[in-house]
Design a protein around this motif. Structure first.
Motif, PDB file in Angstrom:
ATOM      1  N   GLY A 130      -0.601 -33.821   2.219  1.00  0.00           N
ATOM      2  CA  GLY A 130       0.063 -33.387   0.980  1.00  0.00           C
ATOM      3  C   GLY A 130      -0.414 -32.068   0.409  1.00  0.00           C
ATOM      4  O   GLY A 130      -0.137 -30.998   0.946  1.00  0.00           O
ATOM      5  N   GLU A 131      -1.143 -32.147  -0.707  1.00  0.00           N
ATOM      6  CA  GLU A 131      -1.599 -30.951  -1.421  1.00  0.00           C
ATOM      7  C   GLU A 131      -2.611 -30.134  -0.619  1.00  0.00           C
ATOM      8  O   GLU A 131      -2.837 -28.979  -0.923  1.00  0.00           O
ATOM      9  CB  GLU A 131      -2.214 -31.355  -2.775  1.00  0.00           C
ATOM     10  N   ASP A 132      -3.241 -30.749   0.380  1.00  0.00           N
ATOM     11  CA  ASP A 132      -4.228 -30.025   1.195  1.00  0.00           C
ATOM     12  C   ASP A 132      -3.604 -28.891   1.997  1.00  0.00           C
ATOM     13  O   ASP A 132      -4.299 -27.992   2.448  1.00  0.00           O
ATOM     14  CB  ASP A 132      -4.936 -30.976   2.158  1.00  0.00           C
ATOM     15  N   MET A 133      -2.276 -28.919   2.185  1.00  0.00           N
ATOM     16  CA  MET A 133      -1.603 -27.850   2.929  1.00  0.00           C
ATOM     17  C   MET A 133      -1.687 -26.514   2.209  1.00  0.00           C
ATOM     18  O   MET A 133      -1.483 -25.461   2.805  1.00  0.00           O
ATOM     19  CB  MET A 133      -0.132 -28.202   3.179  1.00  0.00           C
ATOM     20  N   LYS A 134      -2.007 -26.532   0.923  1.00  0.00           N
ATOM     21  CA  LYS A 134      -2.126 -25.284   0.160  1.00  0.00           C
ATOM     22  C   LYS A 134      -3.480 -24.603   0.365  1.00  0.00           C
ATOM     23  O   LYS A 134      -3.650 -23.453   0.022  1.00  0.00           O
ATOM     24  CB  LYS A 134      -1.918 -25.563  -1.333  1.00  0.00           C
ATOM     25  N   ILE A 135      -4.445 -25.334   0.939  1.00  0.00           N
ATOM     26  CA  ILE A 135      -5.773 -24.772   1.200  1.00  0.00           C
ATOM     27  C   ILE A 135      -5.679 -23.906   2.451  1.00  0.00           C
ATOM     28  O   ILE A 135      -5.212 -24.341   3.486  1.00  0.00           O
ATOM     29  CB  ILE A 135      -6.822 -25.891   1.397  1.00  0.00           C
ATOM     30  N   GLN A 136      -6.140 -22.661   2.344  1.00  0.00           N
ATOM     31  CA  GLN A 136      -6.063 -21.709   3.460  1.00  0.00           C
ATOM     32  C   GLN A 136      -7.466 -21.333   3.915  1.00  0.00           C
ATOM     33  O   GLN A 136      -8.311 -20.963   3.101  1.00  0.00           O
ATOM     34  CB  GLN A 136      -5.312 -20.438   3.037  1.00  0.00           C
ATOM     35  N   HIS A 137      -7.730 -21.423   5.206  1.00  0.00           N
ATOM     36  CA  HIS A 137      -9.006 -21.015   5.802  1.00  0.00           C
ATOM     37  C   HIS A 137      -8.727 -19.912   6.823  1.00  0.00           C
ATOM     38  O   HIS A 137      -7.775 -19.996   7.582  1.00  0.00           O
ATOM     39  CB  HIS A 137      -9.680 -22.193   6.520  1.00  0.00           C
ATOM     40  N   LEU A 138      -9.595 -18.895   6.845  1.00  0.00           N
ATOM     41  CA  LEU A 138      -9.502 -17.839   7.854  1.00  0.00           C
ATOM     42  C   LEU A 138     -10.710 -17.956   8.757  1.00  0.00           C
ATOM     43  O   LEU A 138     -11.851 -17.914   8.296  1.00  0.00           O
ATOM     44  CB  LEU A 138      -9.468 -16.450   7.206  1.00  0.00           C
ATOM     45  N   ASN A 139     -10.468 -18.137  10.046  1.00  0.00           N
ATOM     46  CA  ASN A 139     -11.551 -18.287  11.019  1.00  0.00           C
ATOM     47  C   ASN A 139     -11.669 -17.018  11.839  1.00  0.00           C
ATOM     48  O   ASN A 139     -10.745 -16.647  12.534  1.00  0.00           O
ATOM     49  CB  ASN A 139     -11.284 -19.473  11.941  1.00  0.00           C
ATOM     50  N   CYS A 140     -12.811 -16.364  11.736  1.00  0.00           N
ATOM     51  CA  CYS A 140     -13.028 -15.127  12.478  1.00  0.00           C
ATOM     52  C   CYS A 140     -13.921 -15.345  13.666  1.00  0.00           C
ATOM     53  O   CYS A 140     -14.737 -16.172  13.710  1.00  0.00           O
ATOM     54  CB  CYS A 140     -13.630 -14.065  11.576  1.00  0.00           C
TER      55      CYS A 140
END
Length: 140
Positions: A130-140
């Motif tokens: 649900g709401e967790d889809m709004k969390i954005q992580h960038l993996n470098c």
């Protein structure tokens, strides 16, 4: 005869350049204020100059053309990939010859995880709800 043709040709090109309607005399830099500044189109790098900037000289014959299809907008239109219950996925850009080095992306945290090279996004459907889809992580 060749000299006469070269002189005529060079005069003709100068006349065309001088009669261009695209070129307008810019105001002096000290006449530009925040209220009357007019900026040109913003490029994919975020560059935009006011009408008195000397860097606009290169566009005196033709107008500046800016491609609106910036890569970050095109990647944003692609939906994130559901990786099921996988905890670690890899991304190589999609094609060995045209992609990037293979990177491994940890999907343990809830949210959408993006590849640092190409921006492709992945998520673990068991950890992300649900709401967790709004969390954005960038993996470098």
């Amino acid at each position: 005869m060749n000299r006469l043709l070269q002189q005529t040709a060079s005069r003709g090109s100068l006349a065309v350049r001088a009669s261009s309607t695209v070129t307008t005399k810019p105001p002096a830099p000290n006449q530009i204020t925040k209220q009357n500044a007019q900026f040109d189109k913003v490029t994919h790098t975020g560059q935009a100059w006011d009408q008195s900037d000397y860097r606009l000289q290169r566009f005196d014959i033709s107008k500046k053309s800016v491609n609106p299809n910036v890569a970050m907008y095109l990647i944003d239109q692609r939906p994130p990939e559901d990786c099921g219950d996988k905890r670690i996925v890899w991304c190589d850009g999609g094609h060995p010859a045209l992609g990037h080095p293979k990177v491994y992306i940890n999907l343990d945290k809830p949210g959408v995880h993006a590849c640092g090279y190409c921006g492709n996004r992945f998520y673990n459907s068991h950890a992300t709800k649900g709401e967790d889809m709004k969390i954005q992580h960038l993996n470098c």
